[in-house]
Design a protein around this motif. Sequence first.
Motif, PDB file in Angstrom:
ATOM      1  N   SER A   7      86.866  81.295 111.526  1.00 48.09           N
ATOM      2  CA  SER A   7      87.060  79.975 111.441  1.00 48.09           C
ATOM      3  C   SER A   7      86.995  79.891 109.741  1.00 48.09           C
ATOM      4  O   SER A   7      86.551  80.706 109.076  1.00 48.09           O
ATOM      5  CB  SER A   7      85.387  79.468 111.861  1.00 48.09           C
ATOM      6  N   LEU A  41      86.060  76.708 106.530  1.00 51.19           N
ATOM      7  CA  LEU A  41      85.216  75.604 106.469  1.00 51.19           C
ATOM      8  C   LEU A  41      85.682  74.828 105.343  1.00 51.19           C
ATOM      9  O   LEU A  41      86.240  75.257 104.361  1.00 51.19           O
ATOM     10  CB  LEU A  41      83.734  75.662 106.100  1.00 51.19           C
ATOM     11  N   THR A  42      85.906  73.610 105.495  1.00 50.00           N
ATOM     12  CA  THR A  42      86.226  72.513 104.384  1.00 50.00           C
ATOM     13  C   THR A  42      85.337  71.554 104.040  1.00 50.00           C
ATOM     14  O   THR A  42      84.800  71.233 105.251  1.00 50.00           O
ATOM     15  CB  THR A  42      87.625  71.608 104.756  1.00 50.00           C
ATOM     16  N   THR A  43      85.062  71.144 102.924  1.00 48.90           N
ATOM     17  CA  THR A  43      84.065  70.416 102.640  1.00 48.90           C
ATOM     18  C   THR A  43      84.282  69.078 101.651  1.00 48.90           C
ATOM     19  O   THR A  43      85.179  69.714 100.835  1.00 48.90           O
ATOM     20  CB  THR A  43      82.593  71.149 102.290  1.00 48.90           C
ATOM     21  N   GLU A  79      81.600  65.021 104.509  1.00 43.34           N
ATOM     22  CA  GLU A  79      81.941  65.680 105.576  1.00 43.34           C
ATOM     23  C   GLU A  79      82.066  67.234 105.382  1.00 43.34           C
ATOM     24  O   GLU A  79      82.907  67.491 104.381  1.00 43.34           O
ATOM     25  CB  GLU A  79      82.971  65.046 106.778  1.00 43.34           C
ATOM     26  N   THR A  80      81.579  68.115 106.129  1.00 44.85           N
ATOM     27  CA  THR A  80      81.877  69.350 106.134  1.00 44.85           C
ATOM     28  C   THR A  80      82.434  69.769 107.532  1.00 44.85           C
ATOM     29  O   THR A  80      81.766  69.379 108.763  1.00 44.85           O
ATOM     30  CB  THR A  80      80.763  70.537 105.853  1.00 44.85           C
ATOM     31  N   ARG A  81      83.560  70.562 107.709  1.00 44.98           N
ATOM     32  CA  ARG A  81      84.168  70.951 108.925  1.00 44.98           C
ATOM     33  C   ARG A  81      84.407  72.276 109.164  1.00 44.98           C
ATOM     34  O   ARG A  81      85.112  72.784 108.358  1.00 44.98           O
ATOM     35  CB  ARG A  81      85.478  69.899 109.227  1.00 44.98           C
ATOM     36  N   ALA A  82      84.691  72.619 110.592  1.00 43.23           N
ATOM     37  CA  ALA A  82      84.793  74.228 110.598  1.00 43.23           C
ATOM     38  C   ALA A  82      86.472  73.946 111.573  1.00 43.23           C
ATOM     39  O   ALA A  82      86.608  73.034 112.257  1.00 43.23           O
ATOM     40  CB  ALA A  82      84.055  74.700 111.397  1.00 43.23           C
ATOM     41  N   TRP A  83      87.360  74.708 111.226  1.00 43.38           N
ATOM     42  CA  TRP A  83      88.787  74.787 111.576  1.00 43.38           C
ATOM     43  C   TRP A  83      88.920  76.220 111.977  1.00 43.38           C
ATOM     44  O   TRP A  83      88.439  77.233 111.321  1.00 43.38           O
ATOM     45  CB  TRP A  83      89.751  74.515 110.470  1.00 43.38           C
ATOM     46  N   THR A  84      89.580  76.457 113.229  1.00 47.24           N
ATOM     47  CA  THR A  84      89.726  77.857 113.939  1.00 47.24           C
ATOM     48  C   THR A  84      91.188  78.100 113.799  1.00 47.24           C
ATOM     49  O   THR A  84      92.169  77.219 113.976  1.00 47.24           O
ATOM     50  CB  THR A  84      89.448  77.709 115.378  1.00 47.24           C
ATOM     51  N   LYS A 100      96.411  73.473 109.626  1.00 50.22           N
ATOM     52  CA  LYS A 100      95.597  73.187 110.659  1.00 50.22           C
ATOM     53  C   LYS A 100      94.919  71.789 110.671  1.00 50.22           C
ATOM     54  O   LYS A 100      94.780  71.221 111.421  1.00 50.22           O
ATOM     55  CB  LYS A 100      94.499  74.241 111.100  1.00 50.22           C
ATOM     56  N   ILE A 101      94.846  71.764 109.059  1.00 50.04           N
ATOM     57  CA  ILE A 101      94.199  70.417 108.649  1.00 50.04           C
ATOM     58  C   ILE A 101      95.262  69.292 108.837  1.00 50.04           C
ATOM     59  O   ILE A 101      94.865  68.169 109.404  1.00 50.04           O
ATOM     60  CB  ILE A 101      93.806  70.295 107.264  1.00 50.04           C
TER      61      ILE A 101
END
Length: 101
Positions: free
Chosen positions: A47, A49-51, A55-60, A73-74
């Motif tokens: 994973s 993370l973007t922040t 918002e902070t979000r996890a991407w796989t 992925k984003i």
Amino acid sequence: VISAAIEEEIAALDDDDKAEYLEAMGLEDSGLDRLVKASYSLLGLISFLTTGEVETRAWTIRKGAKAPEAAGKIHTDIERGFIKADTIAYDKLVEAGSIPH
């Protein structure tokens, strides 16, 4: 081995009580956390993370993916126009407390 009874008890606890409970049980992580980590490892996933301010979000992504692929992925437009990524290791971020602006 994952105990449904232990997982049910852990789920009802706040973070401080959860840490204390796990320590008393001689565990570092819950069974659910261990299952997720093992699944990611078995599937070759990680994973990132973007922040932002909101918002902070996890991407796989798959382990070994290059930054442009991760950017895709984003949004696919980001992958096509990728220039660079600023990165920080998660442990370093936790140690620092925040990212300086």
